[in-house]
Design an enzyme around this catalytic site. Structure first.
Site, PDB file in Angstrom:
ATOM      1  N   HIS A  37     -14.907  31.547  37.717  1.00  0.00           N
ATOM      2  CA  HIS A  37     -14.490  32.956  37.729  1.00  0.00           C
ATOM      3  C   HIS A  37     -14.280  33.516  36.326  1.00  0.00           C
ATOM      4  O   HIS A  37     -14.379  34.729  36.117  1.00  0.00           O
ATOM      5  CB  HIS A  37     -13.196  33.105  38.534  1.00  0.00           C
ATOM      6  N   GLY A  38     -13.971  32.661  35.374  1.00  0.00           N
ATOM      7  CA  GLY A  38     -13.775  33.174  34.029  1.00  0.00           C
ATOM      8  C   GLY A  38     -13.421  32.055  33.064  1.00  0.00           C
ATOM      9  O   GLY A  38     -12.849  31.034  33.466  1.00  0.00           O
TER      10      GLY A  38
END
Length: 528
Positions: free
Chosen positions: A334-335
Site C-alpha cells: 500500500h505504501g
C-alpha cells in the site's frame, strides 16, 4: 505517504465534470457504434486507446512507462511460450519487481539508509507513477499463469485492454486474465445488454453519491484532526476516538464508492468485474473481514504469495508465519512507509489471534459482540494507515488510551449532573468550530449505521460476480448469510424497475449537483 504523480485540477476523476460529461460519453458512444462491427476488434482497440489517453491525461510523463511495461511483459509472456521457459519467467519477475522497487521503494530505502548510517545520499526524489502497483500486479499474475501453463497468449490489443481498461487501471480491482479475456473475445459480449447498462448506471450513481456525500464529509472531519495531531497537538480522548472513527468510515465509503463506480463503468461497456467489496464492516471476525475487503487483492496475495510460501501445508506454525509475511508485504504494497508495515503487522497479528480463537473452540456469547470487536480492531489498525508518520500514530494512540486530556463536550456536564457525577476534574474541550464538530458527529453516526446494517448495492441488484473463483466467493456469501439472523435473500434482489431507474436519476442529480459545489477529491486508493 509516498510521493505521487497527481497533478491537481487537470485530473480525470470519476467524480469530475470532464469525466462524466466529456470523456465517458465520447468513449461510450463510439465504443457501442464500433462493437457490432469487425468482430468487436475495433471496439476493443478503441477502448484500449481511450484507456491509454485516460492514463496519459493524468500525467503524460508516465505514459511511456505504462506502454513500455505492457510491451515488455507481452513479449516476455510470448517468450515463456508453451515450453514454460523458467529463465524468461525469472527475467520477467526481475523486470516487474525491479520497476516497482525503483519507483515505489527507492526513496523509502534511501531514507532508511540515511537514518541508520547518518550519511546523506544524493538522489533526486522519485515520483510515484499512479497505478503502478495495480498494473504491475495484474501483469505478474498473468506471467505466473503463463509459466504454469494456465494462460494462453492473447493478441496485443486485448492484452493492452486487459491491463489498461480505465475503470480498473488506477486503483483496481486487480483483474485476472481468465475473467477478462473471455469477455473480450466472446460473441455474446458484442451484443447490446440493456440490463448490464442499467445496472452499471445504478452502481455509478450509488458510488458517486457515496463518494461526494458521505466519504468526503466524514473525511473532512478526519483530515482536519489528523492534521492537528501531525502538527503536534494532543487531542482529547473523545475527539481522538471520533477522529479514528471518522477515518474508519471515510475509507469504507471512499473505497466502496470507487469499487461500485468502477464496476458500474465496466458494465456500461458490457464488461463485468469481479466483486471487490462486500460490506466488510458487517464481518464478525478478521478472517471474515478479509474475505470482504479488497477481495481481488486478497485473492492475489493468497494465490501468488501465501500458497507459494507453503500456505497451510507445513504445519500450523508455518501457516501463521506465512500469514504474517503476507500481511506485512500487503501493508508495504500500500505504501513505502513504516506506518503501512505497522498496519499490515497488526492485521497479521489479528489473523493469528483469530485462528487461535477458532482452534480453541470458544464462542462469543453474542454475535453483535463479534461485530463490535472486529470493528474495534480495524479502527485501531487504520490509525497508522492514515497517519503521516509513526509519531502521529503514537500521539493519537496516546489520546485514545486516555493517557492525555480526558476532555468532554460542554453539553456533557448537564448530562453527567443528572447522574450526580461531578466534573470538576474533567477538562472540557473547546473545538474551534463547534458546529463543524457536531455536524461531523451526525455524519459519523449516519455513515456508521449504513456501514453496519445496510445491504450493499451489489446485493440490492442481486449481482452475480464474474470471477474465476466464483464458487468460492458465492460460498463465502452463503456462509455469511447463514450466520446472519435476517440475511438479504438473493431471490428477492431488486430488478432494474422503473422505480430503481428513478432512484438512479435522483442519485445522479444529487451527485452531479454536489461535485459542482466543491473541488473534486481523489479516491484514497489512488495513492497506492
Amino acid at each position: 505517504m509516498s510521493p505521487h504523480s497527481h497533478r491537481g485540477a487537470d485530473q480525470v476523476l470519476f467524480n469530475s465534470n470532464v469525466f462524466l460529461f466529456v470523456y465517458l460519453p465520447v468513449v461510450l458512444v463510439i465504443f457501442h457504434l464500433l462493437r457490432p462491427r469487425t468482430d468487436g476488434r475495433w471496439a476493443m482497440g478503441w477502448l484500449a486507446a481511450a484507456s491509454l489517453f485516460f492514463y496519459g491525461y493524468w500525467d503524460i510523463r508516465f505514459l511511456p512507462l505504462l506502454a513500455g511495461s505492457i510491451t515488455v511483459n507481452y513479449l516476455l509472456a510470448r517468450a515463456i511460450g508453451p515450453d514454460r521457459r523458467k529463465s524468461v519467467f525469472i527475467a520477467s519477475l526481475v523486470f516487474n519487481l525491479g520497476l516497482l522497487a525503483f519507483f515505489k521503494y527507492a526513496n523509502f530505502f534511501v531514507d532508511n539508509v540515511e537514518a541508520l548510517t547518518g550519511f546523506e545520499i544524493a538522489m533526486r526524489q522519485i515520483v510515484l507513477p499512479i497505478g503502478i502497483s495495480f498494473f504491475t500486479f495484474t501483469q505478474i499474475a498473468f506471467l505466473v499463469d503463463r509459466r504454469q501453463g494456465k494462460a494462453a497468449q492473447p493478441g496485443i490489443v486485448n492484452y493492452t485492454l486487459f491491463v489498461t481498461f480505465f475503470p480498473h487501471l488506477i486503483a483496481g480491482p486487480i483483474l485476472h486474465h481468465r475473467e477478462m479475456m473471455s469477455q473480450f473475445e466472446s460473441p455474446e459480449g458484442r451484443k447490446w445488454n440493456g440490463g448490464a447498462f442499467n445496472a452499471g448506471l445504478f452502481l455509478l450513481a450509488v458510488g458517486l453519491v457515496k463518494k461526494v456525500v458521505i466519504a468526503d464529509s466524514v473525511g473532512a472531519f478526519a483530515a482536519a484532526r489528523f492534521a492537528r495531531v501531525a502538527a503536534g497537538e494532543q487531542l482529547e480522548a473523545m475527539v481522538a476516538w471520533l477522529t479514528a472513527l471518522a477515518y474508519h468510515l471515510q475509507i469504507y465509503f471512499d473505497f466502496s464508492a470507487y469499487c461500485e463506480m468502477a464496476m458500474g463503468l465496466a458494465l456500461l461497456f458490457g464488461i463485468r468485474f469481479p466483486a471487490n467489496f462486500d460490506s466488510p464492516y458487517q464481518a464478525r471476525s478478521i478472517v471474515d473481514f478479509w474475505r470482504r475487503w479488497h477481495m481481488t487483492l486478497s485473492r492475489f496475495l493468497r494465490d501468488y504469495l501465501y500458497v507459494p510460501l507453503g500456505g497451510n501445508r507445513h504445519g500450523e506454525g508455518q501457516r501463521l508465519a506465512n500469514l504474517m509475511i503476507v500481511m506485512l508485504l500487503g501493508g508495504l504494497w500500500h505504501g513505502a512507509a513504516w506506518t503501512f508495515v505497522l498496519w499490515g503487522g497488526l492485521h497479521g497479528l489479528y489473523l493469528i489471534v483469530n485462528h487461535a480463537w477458532t482452534r480453541s473452540g470458544l464462542k462469543l456469547p453474542w454475535s453483535w459482540l463479534a461485530l463490535v470487536l472486529t470493528n474495534l480492531a480495524v479502527i485501531v489498525a487504520w490509525v497508522p494507515f492514515r497517519a503521516d508518520s509513526l509519531a502521529t500514530a503514537a500521539s493519537l494512540y496516546h489520546s485514545m488510551l486516555f493517557l492525555g486530556d480526558t476532555g468532554l463536550p460542554l453539553e456533557m456536564a448537564q448530562v453527567l449532573a443528572r447522574f450526580g457525577v461531578t466534573v470538576d476534574n474533567v477538562h472540557f474541550f473547546a473545538e474551534n468550530s463547534r458546529m463543524e464538530f457536531y455536524t461531523g458527529i451526525v455524519w459519523i453516526l449516519g455513515a456508521g449505521t449504513i456501514a453496519l446494517f445496510a445491504p450493499s448495492a451489489l446485493r440490492l441488484l442481486a449481482f452475480q460476480p464474474i470471477a474465476t473463483d466464483q464458487e468460492t466467493l458465492e460460498a463465502g456469501w452463503a456462509e455469511r448469510a447463514r450466520s446472519r439472523p435476517k440475511p438479504f435473500p438473493r431471490r428477492r434482489g431488486l430488478t432494474f424497475t422503473t422505480t430503481l431507474a428513478c432512484i438512479t436519476g435522483l442519485l445522479l442529480f444529487v451527485g452531479v449537483r454536489l461535485i459542482n459545489g466543491a473541488p473534486a477529491s481523489e479516491f484514497l486508493y489512488f495513492q497506492f
